[in-house]
Design a protein around this motif. Structure first.
Motif, PDB file in Angstrom:
ATOM      1  N   VAL A  50       1.072  -1.217  -0.018  1.00  0.00           N
ATOM      2  CA  VAL A  50      -0.102  -0.110   0.022  1.00  0.00           C
ATOM      3  C   VAL A  50       0.729   1.167  -0.003  1.00  0.00           C
ATOM      4  CG1 VAL A  50      -1.695   1.334   1.309  1.00  0.00           C
ATOM      5  CG2 VAL A  50      -2.026  -1.075   0.808  1.00  0.00           C
ATOM      6  N   VAL A  51       1.941   1.237   0.654  1.00  0.00           N
ATOM      7  CA  VAL A  51       2.626   2.382   0.899  1.00  0.00           C
ATOM      8  C   VAL A  51       3.528   2.624  -0.449  1.00  0.00           C
ATOM      9  CG1 VAL A  51       4.945   3.265   1.953  1.00  0.00           C
ATOM     10  CG2 VAL A  51       3.158   2.395   3.243  1.00  0.00           C
ATOM     11  N   MET A  52       3.863   1.638  -1.238  1.00  0.00           N
ATOM     12  CA  MET A  52       4.552   1.855  -2.345  1.00  0.00           C
ATOM     13  C   MET A  52       3.676   2.028  -3.453  1.00  0.00           C
ATOM     14  SD  MET A  52       8.092   1.207  -1.903  1.00  0.00           S
ATOM     15  CE  MET A  52       7.339   2.231  -0.715  1.00  0.00           C
ATOM     16  N   SER A  56       4.034   5.700  -5.473  1.00  0.00           N
ATOM     17  CA  SER A  56       4.112   5.505  -7.025  1.00  0.00           C
ATOM     18  C   SER A  56       3.275   6.498  -7.504  1.00  0.00           C
ATOM     19  CB  SER A  56       4.118   4.113  -7.547  1.00  0.00           C
ATOM     20  OG  SER A  56       5.347   3.363  -7.043  1.00  0.00           O
ATOM     21  N   ALA A  57       1.916   6.423  -7.251  1.00  0.00           N
ATOM     22  CA  ALA A  57       0.885   7.209  -7.543  1.00  0.00           C
ATOM     23  C   ALA A  57       1.073   8.506  -7.535  1.00  0.00           C
ATOM     24  CB  ALA A  57      -0.487   6.551  -7.039  1.00  0.00           C
ATOM     25  N   GLU A  58       1.669   9.217  -6.174  1.00  0.00           N
ATOM     26  CA  GLU A  58       2.025  10.427  -6.234  1.00  0.00           C
ATOM     27  C   GLU A  58       2.902  10.877  -7.088  1.00  0.00           C
ATOM     28  OE1 GLU A  58       3.342  10.466  -2.115  1.00  0.00           O
ATOM     29  OE2 GLU A  58       1.476  10.007  -1.323  1.00  0.00           O
ATOM     30  N   ILE A  59       4.155  10.077  -7.407  1.00  0.00           N
ATOM     31  CA  ILE A  59       5.057  10.799  -8.406  1.00  0.00           C
ATOM     32  C   ILE A  59       4.585  10.553  -9.715  1.00  0.00           C
ATOM     33  CG2 ILE A  59       7.345   9.853  -9.430  1.00  0.00           C
ATOM     34  CD1 ILE A  59       8.079   8.929  -6.767  1.00  0.00           C
ATOM     35  N   SER A  60       3.819   9.551 -10.047  1.00  0.00           N
ATOM     36  CA  SER A  60       3.198   9.909 -11.550  1.00  0.00           C
ATOM     37  C   SER A  60       2.253  10.898 -11.472  1.00  0.00           C
ATOM     38  CB  SER A  60       2.421   8.329 -11.761  1.00  0.00           C
ATOM     39  OG  SER A  60       1.770   8.267 -12.738  1.00  0.00           O
ATOM     40  N   ASP A  61       1.353  11.266 -10.532  1.00  0.00           N
ATOM     41  CA  ASP A  61       0.510  12.217 -10.564  1.00  0.00           C
ATOM     42  C   ASP A  61       1.034  13.600 -10.772  1.00  0.00           C
ATOM     43  OD1 ASP A  61      -1.761  10.366 -10.634  1.00  0.00           O
ATOM     44  OD2 ASP A  61      -1.956  10.773  -8.611  1.00  0.00           O
ATOM     45  N   ARG A  62       2.133  13.667  -9.970  1.00  0.00           N
ATOM     46  CA  ARG A  62       2.983  15.152 -10.027  1.00  0.00           C
ATOM     47  C   ARG A  62       3.640  15.263 -11.352  1.00  0.00           C
ATOM     48  NH1 ARG A  62       6.071  13.499  -4.880  1.00  0.00           N
ATOM     49  NH2 ARG A  62       4.724  14.097  -3.272  1.00  0.00           N
ATOM     50  N   VAL A  63       4.193  14.183 -11.808  1.00  0.00           N
ATOM     51  CA  VAL A  63       4.828  14.503 -13.210  1.00  0.00           C
ATOM     52  C   VAL A  63       3.912  14.542 -14.326  1.00  0.00           C
ATOM     53  CG1 VAL A  63       6.241  13.247 -15.014  1.00  0.00           C
ATOM     54  CG2 VAL A  63       7.076  13.018 -12.653  1.00  0.00           C
ATOM     55  N   ALA A  64       2.836  13.759 -14.248  1.00  0.00           N
ATOM     56  CA  ALA A  64       1.755  13.981 -15.217  1.00  0.00           C
ATOM     57  C   ALA A  64       1.070  15.115 -15.291  1.00  0.00           C
ATOM     58  CB  ALA A  64       0.659  13.025 -15.161  1.00  0.00           C
ATOM     59  N   VAL A 102      12.886   2.483  -1.762  1.00  0.00           N
ATOM     60  CA  VAL A 102      12.356   1.730  -2.934  1.00  0.00           C
ATOM     61  C   VAL A 102      13.640   1.226  -3.646  1.00  0.00           C
ATOM     62  CG1 VAL A 102      11.052   2.068  -5.149  1.00  0.00           C
ATOM     63  CG2 VAL A 102      10.160   2.907  -3.123  1.00  0.00           C
ATOM     64  N   TRP A 103      14.668   2.227  -4.161  1.00  0.00           N
ATOM     65  CA  TRP A 103      15.737   2.147  -5.212  1.00  0.00           C
ATOM     66  C   TRP A 103      16.729   1.059  -4.502  1.00  0.00           C
ATOM     67  CZ3 TRP A 103      14.275   3.957  -9.724  1.00  0.00           C
ATOM     68  CH2 TRP A 103      14.973   3.805 -10.741  1.00  0.00           C
ATOM     69  N   VAL A 109      10.726  -6.899  -6.998  1.00  0.00           N
ATOM     70  CA  VAL A 109       9.330  -7.583  -7.172  1.00  0.00           C
ATOM     71  C   VAL A 109       8.360  -6.683  -6.581  1.00  0.00           C
ATOM     72  CG1 VAL A 109      10.260  -9.858  -7.704  1.00  0.00           C
ATOM     73  CG2 VAL A 109       9.282  -9.297  -5.595  1.00  0.00           C
ATOM     74  N   ARG A 110       8.751  -6.155  -5.320  1.00  0.00           N
ATOM     75  CA  ARG A 110       7.892  -5.138  -4.552  1.00  0.00           C
ATOM     76  C   ARG A 110       7.562  -3.825  -5.413  1.00  0.00           C
ATOM     77  NH1 ARG A 110       5.501  -7.038  -1.283  1.00  0.00           N
ATOM     78  NH2 ARG A 110       5.750  -6.824   1.062  1.00  0.00           N
ATOM     79  N   HIS A 111       8.369  -3.274  -6.186  1.00  0.00           N
ATOM     80  CA  HIS A 111       8.067  -2.021  -6.819  1.00  0.00           C
ATOM     81  C   HIS A 111       8.420  -1.738  -8.033  1.00  0.00           C
ATOM     82  CE1 HIS A 111      12.177  -0.987  -7.678  1.00  0.00           C
ATOM     83  NE2 HIS A 111      12.611  -1.756  -6.643  1.00  0.00           N
ATOM     84  N   ARG A 112       8.649  -2.955  -9.116  1.00  0.00           N
ATOM     85  CA  ARG A 112       8.913  -3.027 -10.417  1.00  0.00           C
ATOM     86  C   ARG A 112       7.831  -2.761 -11.187  1.00  0.00           C
ATOM     87  NH1 ARG A 112      11.334  -0.532 -13.485  1.00  0.00           N
ATOM     88  NH2 ARG A 112      11.514  -1.372 -15.541  1.00  0.00           N
ATOM     89  N   ALA A 113       6.450  -3.078 -10.654  1.00  0.00           N
ATOM     90  CA  ALA A 113       5.292  -2.943 -11.591  1.00  0.00           C
ATOM     91  C   ALA A 113       4.863  -1.464 -11.530  1.00  0.00           C
ATOM     92  CB  ALA A 113       4.140  -3.794 -10.834  1.00  0.00           C
ATOM     93  N   ALA A 114       4.755  -0.926 -10.346  1.00  0.00           N
ATOM     94  CA  ALA A 114       4.650   0.550 -10.472  1.00  0.00           C
ATOM     95  C   ALA A 114       5.642   1.486 -10.975  1.00  0.00           C
ATOM     96  CB  ALA A 114       4.625   0.875  -8.675  1.00  0.00           C
ATOM     97  N   GLN A 115       6.844   1.008 -10.693  1.00  0.00           N
ATOM     98  CA  GLN A 115       7.737   1.678 -11.376  1.00  0.00           C
ATOM     99  C   GLN A 115       7.713   1.826 -13.025  1.00  0.00           C
ATOM    100  OE1 GLN A 115      11.895   0.807 -10.500  1.00  0.00           O
ATOM    101  NE2 GLN A 115      12.802   2.194 -11.779  1.00  0.00           N
ATOM    102  N   HIS A 116       7.521   0.384 -13.570  1.00  0.00           N
ATOM    103  CA  HIS A 116       7.182   0.533 -14.995  1.00  0.00           C
ATOM    104  C   HIS A 116       5.843   0.985 -15.417  1.00  0.00           C
ATOM    105  CE1 HIS A 116       7.508  -1.697 -18.820  1.00  0.00           C
ATOM    106  NE2 HIS A 116       5.942  -1.975 -18.540  1.00  0.00           N
TER     107      HIS A 116
END
Length: 193
Positions: A50-52, A56-64, A102-103, A109-116
């Motif tokens: 949930v945290v990840m 990831s959504a926060e970063i994606s939303d900021r950039v978008a 994260v990095w 496997v914990r964060h790769r899908a969100a990063q992708h």
């Protein structure tokens, strides 16, 4: 209650690192009993997920949001390219502690899908801009992939490593790198067919 637990999980993850992250520490930070925590999250893995996902959504939303606010981007305009690089850098800097977890600590496997998903979202948008600009690239999607991967990795390493390069100098270099590559300045390095 759920929000309090998730926020506590984020604090504990950044403060203690992934290896020392436990549901008991999260319960203590959230000031709830472990039993209350388990009503909402069955284990450590569920909390980290949930945290990840939220991060990831926060970063994606900021950039978008930054890309959308700037309107159609002229990839040949250095100010526009710099604005995009600045948006990505700002999004990564917003929570450098969690970025480090994260990095460098989480199993991939914990964060790769969100990063992708984030990379794909930015790449697809950039490919559309490159196609619309009518540049010489035979494959705007390939060019967008290279730009996104290069800028993302350089920005992440700058945030985490803090080399002796000022933020402005970094943005100048990212602008030159991404802008030059996006616009096709310098001949395409394709071998003759």
């Amino acid at each position: 209650m759920v929000e309090r637990i998730v926020e506590a999980a984020r604090v504990v993850l950044v403060r203690d690192g992934y290896e020392s992250f436990t549901t008991n520490r999260v319960a203590d930070e959230a000031e709830v009993s472990p039993g209350s925590l388990y009503q909402y999250f069955p284990d450590k893995s569920a909390l980290v997920t949930v945290v990840m996902d939220r991060w990831s959504a926060e970063i994606s939303d900021r950039v978008a949001a930054s890309l959308a606010a700037s309107g159609p981007v002229d990839v040949q305009d250095p100010a526009a390219v710099r604005g995009i690089a600045d948006a990505l850098l700002s999004a990564l800097e917003a929570d450098a502690g969690l970025l480090r977890i994260v990095w460098e600590e989480l199993p991939a496997v914990r964060h790769r899908a969100a990063q992708h998903a984030l990379e794909t979202r930015v790449r697809e948008l950039l490919a559309v801009y490159l196609s619309a600009a009518g540049l010489r690239s035979a494959d705007p999607a390939a060019r967008a992939w290279v730009i996104v991967m290069a800028v993302e990795n350089i920005a992440v390493r700058w945030v985490l490593d803090r080399p002796a390069i000022s933020r402005d100098d970094l943005l100048d270099e990212l602008t030159a790198l991404a802008g030059g590559f996006a616009s096709g300045s310098g001949a395409d390095a394709r071998s003759p067919e």
